[in-house]
Design a protein around this motif. Structure first.
Motif, PDB file in Angstrom:
ATOM      1  N   MET A  91       0.867  -1.055  -0.054  1.00 54.19           N
ATOM      2  CA  MET A  91       0.083   0.105  -0.050  1.00 54.19           C
ATOM      3  C   MET A  91       1.001   1.107  -0.072  1.00 54.19           C
ATOM      4  SD  MET A  91      -3.219   0.991   2.297  1.00 54.19           S
ATOM      5  CE  MET A  91      -2.574   1.110   3.854  1.00 54.19           C
ATOM      6  N   PHE A  93       0.809   4.989   1.406  1.00 57.31           N
ATOM      7  CA  PHE A  93      -0.234   5.520   2.366  1.00 57.31           C
ATOM      8  C   PHE A  93      -0.654   6.851   1.899  1.00 57.31           C
ATOM      9  CE2 PHE A  93       1.911   2.074   4.625  1.00 57.31           C
ATOM     10  CZ  PHE A  93       0.958   1.581   5.518  1.00 57.31           C
ATOM     11  N   GLU A  98       4.869  10.847   6.454  1.00 62.21           N
ATOM     12  CA  GLU A  98       4.654  10.377   7.812  1.00 62.21           C
ATOM     13  C   GLU A  98       4.942   8.849   7.848  1.00 62.21           C
ATOM     14  OE1 GLU A  98       1.018  12.023   9.164  1.00 62.21           O
ATOM     15  OE2 GLU A  98       1.973  13.861   8.359  1.00 62.21           O
ATOM     16  N   SER A  99       4.808   8.347   6.720  1.00 63.10           N
ATOM     17  CA  SER A  99       5.027   6.743   6.438  1.00 63.10           C
ATOM     18  C   SER A  99       6.387   6.231   6.440  1.00 63.10           C
ATOM     19  CB  SER A  99       3.874   6.269   5.178  1.00 63.10           C
ATOM     20  OG  SER A  99       4.773   6.600   4.349  1.00 63.10           O
ATOM     21  N   PHE A 100       7.396   7.471   6.346  1.00 63.25           N
ATOM     22  CA  PHE A 100       8.776   6.875   6.669  1.00 63.25           C
ATOM     23  C   PHE A 100       9.135   7.314   7.804  1.00 63.25           C
ATOM     24  CE2 PHE A 100       8.291   6.859   2.001  1.00 63.25           C
ATOM     25  CZ  PHE A 100       9.347   5.919   1.527  1.00 63.25           C
ATOM     26  N   ASP A 101       9.856   6.260   8.459  1.00 62.86           N
ATOM     27  CA  ASP A 101      10.561   6.675   9.806  1.00 62.86           C
ATOM     28  C   ASP A 101      11.584   7.645   9.722  1.00 62.86           C
ATOM     29  OD1 ASP A 101      11.952   6.312  12.152  1.00 62.86           O
ATOM     30  OD2 ASP A 101      12.283   4.077  12.113  1.00 62.86           O
ATOM     31  N   PRO A 102      11.218   8.600  10.625  1.00 59.82           N
ATOM     32  CA  PRO A 102      12.186   9.996  10.620  1.00 59.82           C
ATOM     33  C   PRO A 102      13.654   9.605  10.976  1.00 59.82           C
ATOM     34  CG  PRO A 102      10.574   9.812  12.308  1.00 59.82           C
ATOM     35  CD  PRO A 102      10.245   8.901  11.514  1.00 59.82           C
ATOM     36  N   ARG A 103      13.752   8.459  11.700  1.00 59.29           N
ATOM     37  CA  ARG A 103      15.212   8.310  11.852  1.00 59.29           C
ATOM     38  C   ARG A 103      15.890   7.308  10.938  1.00 59.29           C
ATOM     39  NH1 ARG A 103      16.863  10.924  16.819  1.00 59.29           N
ATOM     40  NH2 ARG A 103      14.815  11.808  17.287  1.00 59.29           N
ATOM     41  N   CYS A 104      15.238   6.640   9.756  1.00 53.58           N
ATOM     42  CA  CYS A 104      15.863   5.695   8.624  1.00 53.58           C
ATOM     43  C   CYS A 104      15.817   6.643   7.542  1.00 53.58           C
ATOM     44  CB  CYS A 104      14.820   4.666   8.733  1.00 53.58           C
ATOM     45  SG  CYS A 104      14.905   3.458   9.988  1.00 53.58           S
ATOM     46  N   ASP A 108      16.825   2.891   3.143  1.00 57.74           N
ATOM     47  CA  ASP A 108      16.357   1.782   4.193  1.00 57.74           C
ATOM     48  C   ASP A 108      14.918   1.450   4.267  1.00 57.74           C
ATOM     49  OD1 ASP A 108      18.806   1.500   5.115  1.00 57.74           O
ATOM     50  OD2 ASP A 108      18.474   2.789   7.011  1.00 57.74           O
ATOM     51  N   GLY A 109      14.006   2.529   4.195  1.00 60.29           N
ATOM     52  CA  GLY A 109      12.698   2.345   4.003  1.00 60.29           C
ATOM     53  C   GLY A 109      12.181   1.485   2.820  1.00 60.29           C
ATOM     54  N   GLU A 112      13.207  -2.105   3.069  1.00 63.63           N
ATOM     55  CA  GLU A 112      12.977  -2.865   4.252  1.00 63.63           C
ATOM     56  C   GLU A 112      12.413  -4.223   3.927  1.00 63.63           C
ATOM     57  OE1 GLU A 112      11.787  -0.605   7.463  1.00 63.63           O
ATOM     58  OE2 GLU A 112      10.774  -2.237   8.635  1.00 63.63           O
ATOM     59  N   SER A 113      11.421  -4.099   2.908  1.00 67.59           N
ATOM     60  CA  SER A 113      10.617  -5.578   2.685  1.00 67.59           C
ATOM     61  C   SER A 113      11.525  -6.510   2.187  1.00 67.59           C
ATOM     62  CB  SER A 113       9.473  -5.037   1.666  1.00 67.59           C
ATOM     63  OG  SER A 113       9.816  -4.478   0.495  1.00 67.59           O
ATOM     64  N   HIS A 147      12.548  14.165   6.207  1.00 68.70           N
ATOM     65  CA  HIS A 147      12.521  15.571   6.320  1.00 68.70           C
ATOM     66  C   HIS A 147      13.301  16.375   5.609  1.00 68.70           C
ATOM     67  CE1 HIS A 147      15.874  14.998   8.924  1.00 68.70           C
ATOM     68  NE2 HIS A 147      16.312  16.264   8.693  1.00 68.70           N
ATOM     69  N   ARG A 161       8.715   2.243  -2.585  1.00 71.69           N
ATOM     70  CA  ARG A 161       8.819   1.274  -1.437  1.00 71.69           C
ATOM     71  C   ARG A 161       7.614  -0.015  -1.664  1.00 71.69           C
ATOM     72  NH1 ARG A 161       7.892   3.046   4.452  1.00 71.69           N
ATOM     73  NH2 ARG A 161       5.903   4.015   3.357  1.00 71.69           N
TER      74      ARG A 161
ATOM     75  N   PRO B 173       1.984   6.503  11.286  1.00 72.07           N
ATOM     76  CA  PRO B 173       1.751   5.607   9.848  1.00 72.07           C
ATOM     77  C   PRO B 173       3.166   4.863   9.626  1.00 72.07           C
ATOM     78  CG  PRO B 173       1.146   8.041   9.698  1.00 72.07           C
ATOM     79  CD  PRO B 173       1.738   7.738  10.960  1.00 72.07           C
ATOM     80  N   TYR B 174       4.252   5.550  10.014  1.00 68.96           N
ATOM     81  CA  TYR B 174       5.542   4.501   9.449  1.00 68.96           C
ATOM     82  C   TYR B 174       5.732   3.334  10.048  1.00 68.96           C
ATOM     83  CZ  TYR B 174       8.119   5.768  13.849  1.00 68.96           C
ATOM     84  OH  TYR B 174       8.413   6.050  14.978  1.00 68.96           O
ATOM     85  N   LEU B 180       3.722  -3.496   7.147  1.00 66.91           N
ATOM     86  CA  LEU B 180       3.612  -3.845   5.786  1.00 66.91           C
ATOM     87  C   LEU B 180       4.749  -4.393   4.863  1.00 66.91           C
ATOM     88  CD1 LEU B 180       0.614  -3.723   4.343  1.00 66.91           C
ATOM     89  CD2 LEU B 180       1.363  -1.563   3.454  1.00 66.91           C
ATOM     90  N   SER B 181       5.952  -3.943   5.401  1.00 70.17           N
ATOM     91  CA  SER B 181       7.118  -4.423   4.830  1.00 70.17           C
ATOM     92  C   SER B 181       7.566  -5.838   5.276  1.00 70.17           C
ATOM     93  CB  SER B 181       8.276  -3.465   5.133  1.00 70.17           C
ATOM     94  OG  SER B 181       7.849  -2.267   4.471  1.00 70.17           O
TER      95      SER B 181
END
Ligand code: ATP
Ligand code: MG
Lengths: 255, 283
Positions: A91, A93, A98-104, A108-109, A112-113, A147, A161, B173-174, B180-181
């Motif tokens: 999916m 989003f 906001e669907s990506f980790d702010p620390r990665c 990486d995102g 990840e899968s 960011h 992704r 959401p992340y 989902l990953s």
């Protein structure tokens, strides 16, 4: 082989909140998507679109109904089984940033899968680079943080992704609504290209407010109104001859 | 023309950085001293020299000597091992354990969360140091038991911070995207949740180092911590109480050592908090 890619029956979500009456956000929604088909899901803000797809991806537990993916009932799946399912269903989003980790990093995102499905670090890096190119991002975005990129760039990364694991079903939750028209066009072109590339095996559930875009891009349309599907059918047929008063209003508002 | 607001912001950010480096180095020196304390002492800290007992500070004995003629400077330096090291160990343990409990509760929610939070309420319901004294008293003295007692009173704070931060992150959401990953719970907790919540927790533990050092010294002072002949600062002060009028340096030198180390770690904690605060950091 004539199994639908996705079959949803009587999907229902009732939100219960303390001190407030129960709220039925999604009410007995049933539809199916054939392999290779692109279905548009339209409806006004708050009609329950995101709730529907969150249930399909099992990020939200349905109150009732069933979800069948390629003939496999995933309604009650958990843990490892469910993680395997995510290799076939992805999916994009509604809120890409906001669907990506702010620390990665974005890389990486996106990867990840792939990493979770046993790909080596090196393979993942190469594949991420390829995906980003496909989605129109230059390679140096892989090392950037969420960011540090614009909304549109983040949107592309989110699409990259979702495509990384080569899903059979792609759900796009307003993947284009935060973008300006030209970029929206590019993304649609990208999705179209992918659909053709994949021997039209990729099914898409495309959420959007914009009925004109749905007409352009989708084979079929589902109209959601206050949690219920009020109309579904071939896009052109629905637009030419809407049966439901809400659909009629929706179409009138554009023409 | 540069706008004045921009300039003040710049200056502020710069001092934070310098302060961070400055106090970081001071803290590092303290820690290194405590690690290598055996090699830094001018005299053998346990060597008695009764002829020279209770000698006031002089050039040969900078901090004077105690009632057995042992060099106070050497004893203070050696005491840093017990004081600083046990404090860091204590803070490290309580940070890790408290955070684990909080993340666990916040992540699982429902009953596990409720049970954990009620337990932490129970611990918080007692006045902290009194409770620690009771625990240390029951377990019997000794540095190890004092550490356990202080852990018992301080873990709920960490658990609460970790829990509320986890609850916030859980809805982000992340995290849905990570699920989902195909990431499992362990990977989500360690790769996504922890890095996003560790900031405020680390700031808390930095600010706690000073307090913990005081409390550990306090327990030792009351005879519930380090036992002689360990040269732990708090127990040294307590031991030399009776000499306060005749040889104040014996009490004061470990006291000054506590004061200075607590101040350094507190200032470092403050600086790290400033640094971690996004408002004072223009990224
Ligand atoms: N967790 C929740 N608790 C209670 N109500 C909720 C929750 N999530 C969504 N809702 C409600 O469910 C309804 C449908 O929300 P949903 O996010 O599915 O709308 P949407 O069609 O995606 O809207 P938009 O186009 O603005 O994204 C809304 O009225 C919303 O207030
Ligand atoms: Mg939505």
């Amino acid at each position: 082989m004539d199994q639908p890619a996705l079959k949803v029956s009587h999907l229902t979500k009732v939100f219960t909140r303390k001190g407030q009456p129960d709220f039925t956000a999604v009410d007995h929604v049933s539809f199916s998507i054939q392999a290779g088909e692109c279905a548009g899901l339209i409806g006004e803000s708050g009609s329950g679109k995101t709730t529907v797809v969150n249930m399909i991806t099992r990020l939200l537990d349905p109150t009732g109904g069933s979800i069948v993916l390629n003939g496999e009932d995933i309604t009650r799946m958990r843990g490892k089984e469910l993680r395997k399912v995510y290799a076939r269903m992805q999916m994009v989003f509604q809120t890409p940033a906001e669907s990506f980790d702010p620390r990665c990093t974005l890389g990486d995102g996106i990867g990840e899968s792939l990493r979770n499905n046993g790909r080596s670090r090196r393979e993942t890096r190469d594949e991420v680079a390829r995906l980003m190119e496909v989605c129109g991002l230059s390679a140096d975005f892989a090392s950037r943080y969420p960011h540090q990129v614009s909304g549109g760039e983040c949107q592309r990364a989110a699409i990259a992704r979702a495509l990384a694991i080569k899903p059979r079903l792609l759900i796009c939750d307003e993947a284009t609504s935060s973008l300006d028209v030209t970029i929206q066009k590019e993304i649609i072109a990208l999705l179209n290209k992918l659909r053709r590339e994949k021997d039209s095996d990729l099914s898409i559930l495309f959420i959007c407010h914009d009925i004109a875009l749905v007409q352009q891009f989708c084979n079929r349309v589902l109209v959601l109104y206050k949690g219920k599907i009020v109309e579904q059918g071939e896009v052109d047929a629905v637009i030419r001859n809407p049966q439901d008063p809400y659909t009629r209003r929706l179409i009138d508002s554009i023409l | 023309m540069r706008e004045p607001t921009v300039r003040t912001q710049k200056i502020k950010k710069d001092t934070t950085r310098t302060r961070l480096i400055f106090f970081g180095i001071l803290a590092l020196i303290l820690i290194i001293c405590s690690v290598f304390c055996e090699y830094l002492t001018p005299y053998d800290p346990y060597l008695q020299d009764l002829k020279n007992a209770k000698a006031p500070p002089s050039l040969s004995h900078l901090f004077g000597t105690d009632r057995y003629g042992r060099d106070m400077l050497s004893r203070v330096i050696v005491g840093s091992k017990a004081s600083i090291f046990s404090t860091l160990l204590l803070v490290g343990l309580v940070t890790v354990l408290g955070t684990m409990a909080g993340v666990f509760g916040g992540w699982h929610g429902k009953r596990i969360d409720t049970v954990l939070m009620r337990i932490s309420d129970m611990f918080l319901a007692f006045p902290g140091l009194v409770f620690a004294m009771a625990v240390a008293g029951v377990l019997g003295g000794g540095l190890q038991n004092a550490i356990i007692a202080l852990m018992a009173i301080s873990w709920p704070k960490y658990a609460r911070i970790a829990r509320s931060e986890t609850l916030v992150q859980k809805e982000a959401p992340y995290l849905k995207a990570a699920r989902l990953s195909g990431s499992g719970t362990l990977k989500i907790v360690f790769k996504h949740i922890l890095p996003n919540i560790i900031g405020p927790i680390l700031v808390t533990s930095m600010l706690d180092i000073g307090t913990m050092m005081m409390e550990l010294a306090g327990l030792s002072f009351l005879g519930l911590g380090a036992k002689p002949p360990t040269a732990e600062w708090g127990s040294r002060m307590s031991d030399a109480r009776s000499l306060l009028s005749s040889a104040p340096w014996v009490t004061l030198s470990p006291g000054v050592a506590i004061f200075i180390s607590v101040m350094i770690f507190n200032l470092l904690g403050d600086t790290i908090r400033d640094y971690a605060d996004p408002k004072s950091r223009g990224r």
